[in-house]
Design a protein around this motif. Structure first.
Motif, PDB file in Angstrom:
ATOM      1  N   ARG A  44       0.817  -1.214   0.000  1.00 16.94           N
ATOM      2  CA  ARG A  44       0.000   0.000   0.000  1.00 16.94           C
ATOM      3  C   ARG A  44       0.859   1.276   0.000  1.00 16.94           C
ATOM      4  O   ARG A  44       0.337   2.376   0.122  1.00 16.94           O
ATOM      5  CB  ARG A  44      -0.973  -0.015   1.184  1.00 16.94           C
ATOM      6  CG  ARG A  44      -1.948  -1.191   1.133  1.00 16.94           C
ATOM      7  CD  ARG A  44      -2.994  -1.134   2.221  1.00 16.94           C
ATOM      8  NE  ARG A  44      -3.986  -0.104   1.979  1.00 16.94           N
ATOM      9  CZ  ARG A  44      -5.002  -0.220   1.137  1.00 16.94           C
ATOM     10  NH1 ARG A  44      -5.152  -1.319   0.415  1.00 16.94           N
ATOM     11  NH2 ARG A  44      -5.873   0.751   0.990  1.00 16.94           N
ATOM     12  N   ASP A  45       2.157   1.112  -0.148  1.00 15.75           N
ATOM     13  CA  ASP A  45       3.068   2.247  -0.284  1.00 15.75           C
ATOM     14  C   ASP A  45       2.716   3.013  -1.569  1.00 15.75           C
ATOM     15  O   ASP A  45       2.614   2.416  -2.641  1.00 15.75           O
ATOM     16  CB  ASP A  45       4.509   1.724  -0.346  1.00 15.75           C
ATOM     17  CG  ASP A  45       5.538   2.841  -0.305  1.00 15.75           C
ATOM     18  OD1 ASP A  45       5.428   3.791  -1.108  1.00 15.75           O
ATOM     19  OD2 ASP A  45       6.475   2.753   0.513  1.00 15.75           O
ATOM     20  N   LEU A  46       2.538   4.323  -1.455  1.00 15.25           N
ATOM     21  CA  LEU A  46       2.123   5.116  -2.615  1.00 15.25           C
ATOM     22  C   LEU A  46       3.150   5.096  -3.748  1.00 15.25           C
ATOM     23  O   LEU A  46       2.790   5.276  -4.911  1.00 15.25           O
ATOM     24  CB  LEU A  46       1.854   6.569  -2.200  1.00 15.25           C
ATOM     25  CG  LEU A  46       0.541   6.830  -1.466  1.00 15.25           C
ATOM     26  CD1 LEU A  46       0.393   8.317  -1.157  1.00 15.25           C
ATOM     27  CD2 LEU A  46      -0.652   6.355  -2.295  1.00 15.25           C
ATOM     28  N   ARG A  47       4.415   4.878  -3.422  1.00 17.34           N
ATOM     29  CA  ARG A  47       5.427   4.800  -4.483  1.00 17.34           C
ATOM     30  C   ARG A  47       5.225   3.544  -5.328  1.00 17.34           C
ATOM     31  O   ARG A  47       5.411   3.576  -6.554  1.00 17.34           O
ATOM     32  CB  ARG A  47       6.824   4.834  -3.873  1.00 17.34           C
ATOM     33  CG  ARG A  47       7.188   6.186  -3.258  1.00 17.34           C
ATOM     34  CD  ARG A  47       8.396   6.113  -2.367  1.00 17.34           C
ATOM     35  NE  ARG A  47       8.154   5.274  -1.188  1.00 17.34           N
ATOM     36  CZ  ARG A  47       8.956   5.234  -0.126  1.00 17.34           C
ATOM     37  NH1 ARG A  47      10.048   5.982  -0.093  1.00 17.34           N
ATOM     38  NH2 ARG A  47       8.682   4.455   0.903  1.00 17.34           N
ATOM     39  N   ILE A  48       4.823   2.455  -4.680  1.00 20.84           N
ATOM     40  CA  ILE A  48       4.511   1.235  -5.421  1.00 20.84           C
ATOM     41  C   ILE A  48       3.250   1.453  -6.251  1.00 20.84           C
ATOM     42  O   ILE A  48       3.177   1.054  -7.421  1.00 20.84           O
ATOM     43  CB  ILE A  48       4.330   0.044  -4.458  1.00 20.84           C
ATOM     44  CG1 ILE A  48       5.657  -0.287  -3.774  1.00 20.84           C
ATOM     45  CG2 ILE A  48       3.777  -1.176  -5.202  1.00 20.84           C
ATOM     46  CD1 ILE A  48       5.559  -1.409  -2.757  1.00 20.84           C
ATOM     47  N   THR A  49       2.252   2.108  -5.659  1.00 20.08           N
ATOM     48  CA  THR A  49       1.013   2.400  -6.381  1.00 20.08           C
ATOM     49  C   THR A  49       1.296   3.216  -7.634  1.00 20.08           C
ATOM     50  O   THR A  49       0.781   2.917  -8.719  1.00 20.08           O
ATOM     51  CB  THR A  49       0.041   3.174  -5.470  1.00 20.08           C
ATOM     52  OG1 THR A  49      -0.296   2.369  -4.333  1.00 20.08           O
ATOM     53  CG2 THR A  49      -1.230   3.541  -6.226  1.00 20.08           C
TER      54      THR A  49
END
Length: 291
Positions: free
Chosen positions: A114-119
């Motif tokens: 759920r890390d925004l960088r992964i998103t």
């Protein structure tokens, strides 16, 4: 969670669940941009029950035929060659990858994924994949100066191998930003299926996976008591109503239109997230304040 938050998140879930833009990413981003707490994987899974109820109603005739033919095929060998019975088996086969990975990677799905960088990376990466798949489909459909249009496959051509590949594509959507419909439709287009066929199987394939995930999270939430039930149920009802309208629109849209508007949207949103996280406006991790 307040009632206003549940209204907004229910609308977001219904609007984005069936479009190739990732509903889980948009729920996470809506909360982040609004300064709300991350609704979490449990909220996402439970509200998806509402959108899947919309699928059940929209495709009720198809689903009724498939279930009836599948049950008859269990005792009648002649029925096993029936297209609806085969579809029932193929939905089961295609559901295996996400079932296995969903249980195996549960902690990662609720945490690091759920890390925004992964998103952001998934929004951009899958956007590019969808764009390439869309171009290939368009080239086959239109042909060219020295090339006749190519006949693409329908669901009657679907076999176990393709069903499993669809299933693996669907399992990728466990990571926010990928998009269940985006991944499965892209996989279908790469395998040579027509847009409508890829989308229809994508919706049918999602039914057991999403309902199982929602019921699993429902059980955990009931035992753990960590869900705001009133707002969550309200959001689920909103997601159902909006999701039904989106399915009807999307099935008409893809019969004549390109997926490129969704591709450009994904790319732009991914870049915006990277910039905002890099500037410290958004925290990449749920529950952490921005710098």
């Amino acid at each position: 969670m307040s009632w206003f938050e549940s209204l907004v998140l229910g609308l977001v879930q219904g609007l984005t669940e069936f479009l190739p833009v990732s509903s889980s990413a948009h729920l996470r981003l809506t909360a982040a941009f609004s300064g709300w707490e991350d609704p979490g994987a449990a909220f996402t899974a439970i509200t998806q029950i509402g959108t899947e109820a919309a699928v059940l109603i929209y495709f009720r005739k198809d689903i009724g035929r498939i279930i009836s033919a599948w049950f008859r095929s269990l005792t009648d060998k002649a029925m096993r060659s029936d297209p609806d019975a085969r579809m029932g088996w193929l939905v089961i086969v295609g559901s295996i990858p996400i079932g296995v990975l969903g249980v195996t990677l549960k902690d990662q799905i609720e945490g690091p994924f759920r890390d925004l960088r992964i998103t952001a990376a998934m929004l951009i990466g899958m956007g590019i994949v969808l764009g390439v798949a869309d171009r290939l489909a368009a080239r086959d459909e239109s042909g060219g100066r020295h090339r006749a249009p190519k006949q693409r496959k329908t669901l009657e051509d679907l076999g176990v191998r393709d069903g499993l590949i669809y299933g693996v594509c669907q399992a990728m959507a466990l990571i926010p930003g990928v998009s269940r419909s985006g991944a499965t439709i892209s996989g279908g287009l790469f395998m040579g299926y027509r847009r409508e066929a890829a989308a229809r199987y994508s919706f049918l394939l999602a039914i057991p996976a999403v309902l199982a995930s929602g019921l699993f999270e429902l059980k955990d939430a009931t035992e753990g008591g960590h869900v705001s039930w009133g707002p969550t149920i309200f959001a689920t009802v909103i997601a159902f109503a909006v999701g039904y309208a989106v399915i009807a629109w999307f099935m008409k849209f893809i019969s004549t239109k390109s997926f490129m508007p969704f591709v450009w949207y994904r790319l732009a949103l991914g870049v915006v997230i990277i910039v905002l996280v890099g500037m410290g406006v958004l925290s990449p991790h749920a529950g952490e304040p921005a710098h």
